[in-house]
Write a protein that holds these residues in place. Structure first.
Motif, PDB file in Angstrom:
ATOM      1  N   PRO A  51       0.729  -1.291   0.132  1.00  0.00           N
ATOM      2  CA  PRO A  51       0.048  -0.083   0.005  1.00  0.00           C
ATOM      3  C   PRO A  51       0.865   1.337   0.136  1.00  0.00           C
ATOM      4  N   ALA A  52       1.963   1.183   0.661  1.00  0.00           N
ATOM      5  CA  ALA A  52       2.734   2.225   0.582  1.00  0.00           C
ATOM      6  C   ALA A  52       3.411   2.744  -0.736  1.00  0.00           C
ATOM      7  N   GLN A  53       3.404   1.627  -1.649  1.00  0.00           N
ATOM      8  CA  GLN A  53       3.952   1.992  -3.228  1.00  0.00           C
ATOM      9  C   GLN A  53       2.936   2.405  -4.105  1.00  0.00           C
ATOM     10  N   THR A  54       1.714   2.005  -3.643  1.00  0.00           N
ATOM     11  CA  THR A  54       0.410   2.076  -4.673  1.00  0.00           C
ATOM     12  C   THR A  54       0.500   3.432  -5.626  1.00  0.00           C
ATOM     13  N   ALA A  55       0.710   4.654  -4.948  1.00  0.00           N
ATOM     14  CA  ALA A  55       0.688   5.686  -5.739  1.00  0.00           C
ATOM     15  C   ALA A  55       1.706   5.761  -6.714  1.00  0.00           C
ATOM     16  N   ALA A  56       2.927   5.207  -6.259  1.00  0.00           N
ATOM     17  CA  ALA A  56       4.129   5.158  -7.374  1.00  0.00           C
ATOM     18  C   ALA A  56       3.840   4.115  -8.404  1.00  0.00           C
ATOM     19  N   PHE A  57       3.127   3.187  -8.026  1.00  0.00           N
ATOM     20  CA  PHE A  57       2.737   2.128  -9.215  1.00  0.00           C
ATOM     21  C   PHE A  57       1.756   2.579 -10.057  1.00  0.00           C
ATOM     22  N   VAL A  58       0.847   3.338  -9.457  1.00  0.00           N
ATOM     23  CA  VAL A  58      -0.259   4.067 -10.546  1.00  0.00           C
ATOM     24  C   VAL A  58       0.617   5.244 -11.257  1.00  0.00           C
ATOM     25  N   ALA A  59       1.509   5.775 -10.670  1.00  0.00           N
ATOM     26  CA  ALA A  59       2.175   6.771 -11.670  1.00  0.00           C
ATOM     27  C   ALA A  59       2.919   6.176 -12.753  1.00  0.00           C
ATOM     28  N   ARG A  60       3.567   4.843 -12.563  1.00  0.00           N
ATOM     29  CA  ARG A  60       4.316   4.273 -13.649  1.00  0.00           C
ATOM     30  C   ARG A  60       3.279   3.724 -14.587  1.00  0.00           C
ATOM     31  N   ALA A  61       2.105   3.326 -14.005  1.00  0.00           N
ATOM     32  CA  ALA A  61       1.347   2.813 -14.901  1.00  0.00           C
ATOM     33  C   ALA A  61       0.519   4.057 -15.942  1.00  0.00           C
ATOM     34  N   VAL A  62       0.240   5.013 -15.171  1.00  0.00           N
ATOM     35  CA  VAL A  62      -0.362   5.905 -16.133  1.00  0.00           C
ATOM     36  C   VAL A  62       0.837   6.510 -17.450  1.00  0.00           C
ATOM     37  N   ALA A  63       2.045   6.936 -16.712  1.00  0.00           N
ATOM     38  CA  ALA A  63       2.948   7.271 -17.544  1.00  0.00           C
ATOM     39  C   ALA A  63       3.124   5.982 -18.739  1.00  0.00           C
ATOM     40  N   ALA A  64       3.064   4.900 -18.416  1.00  0.00           N
ATOM     41  CA  ALA A  64       3.347   3.852 -19.688  1.00  0.00           C
ATOM     42  C   ALA A  64       2.153   3.912 -20.639  1.00  0.00           C
ATOM     43  N   LEU A  65       0.920   4.076 -20.051  1.00  0.00           N
ATOM     44  CA  LEU A  65      -0.120   4.212 -20.869  1.00  0.00           C
ATOM     45  C   LEU A  65      -0.216   5.384 -21.673  1.00  0.00           C
ATOM     46  N   GLN A  66       0.266   6.758 -21.174  1.00  0.00           N
ATOM     47  CA  GLN A  66       0.318   7.859 -21.778  1.00  0.00           C
ATOM     48  C   GLN A  66       1.497   7.774 -22.944  1.00  0.00           C
ATOM     49  N   ALA A  67       2.466   7.057 -22.703  1.00  0.00           N
ATOM     50  CA  ALA A  67       3.425   6.863 -23.761  1.00  0.00           C
ATOM     51  C   ALA A  67       3.126   5.983 -24.899  1.00  0.00           C
ATOM     52  N   THR A  68       2.103   5.376 -24.784  1.00  0.00           N
ATOM     53  CA  THR A  68       1.721   4.308 -25.628  1.00  0.00           C
ATOM     54  C   THR A  68       0.460   5.104 -26.793  1.00  0.00           C
ATOM     55  N   ARG A  69       0.049   6.096 -26.217  1.00  0.00           N
ATOM     56  CA  ARG A  69      -0.978   7.092 -26.956  1.00  0.00           C
ATOM     57  C   ARG A  69      -0.395   7.685 -28.310  1.00  0.00           C
ATOM     58  N   PRO A  70      -1.115   7.553 -29.303  1.00  0.00           N
ATOM     59  CA  PRO A  70      -0.551   8.320 -30.505  1.00  0.00           C
ATOM     60  C   PRO A  70      -0.487   9.696 -30.494  1.00  0.00           C
TER      61      PRO A  70
END
Length: 82
Positions: free
Chosen positions: A63-82
């Protein structure tokens, strides 16, 4: 039901019908204000990010790392957008 569950509760504006809301960005700063999440015991996460048309599911997060995981997931998703 999805529309209703995203409506803030009168006494807890950060919570809807069984989901945590990110309207002010305080839940997950990297996610959009429209994002919402279901959090479960043991660090389970279901994040719905309408801005990216994505649902992210993760199990056994610290739980202490959830916000960091979400930030990485959002960044990865944004990087795949055209």
């Amino acid at each position: 039901w999805v529309r209703r569950m995203r409506e803030p509760c009168g006494i807890a504006p950060f919570y809807g019908y069984l989901v945590w809301l990110n309207r002010t960005g305080s839940l997950y700063p990297a996610a959009s204000p429209d994002a919402y999440a279901m959090l479960g015991a043991g660090g389970h996460l279901v994040l719905v990010e309408p801005a990216l048309q994505a649902v992210v599911v993760a199990r056994w997060l610290d739980p202490a790392q959830t916000a960091a995981f979400v930030a990485r997931a959002v960044a990865a998703l944004q990087a795949t957008r055209p």
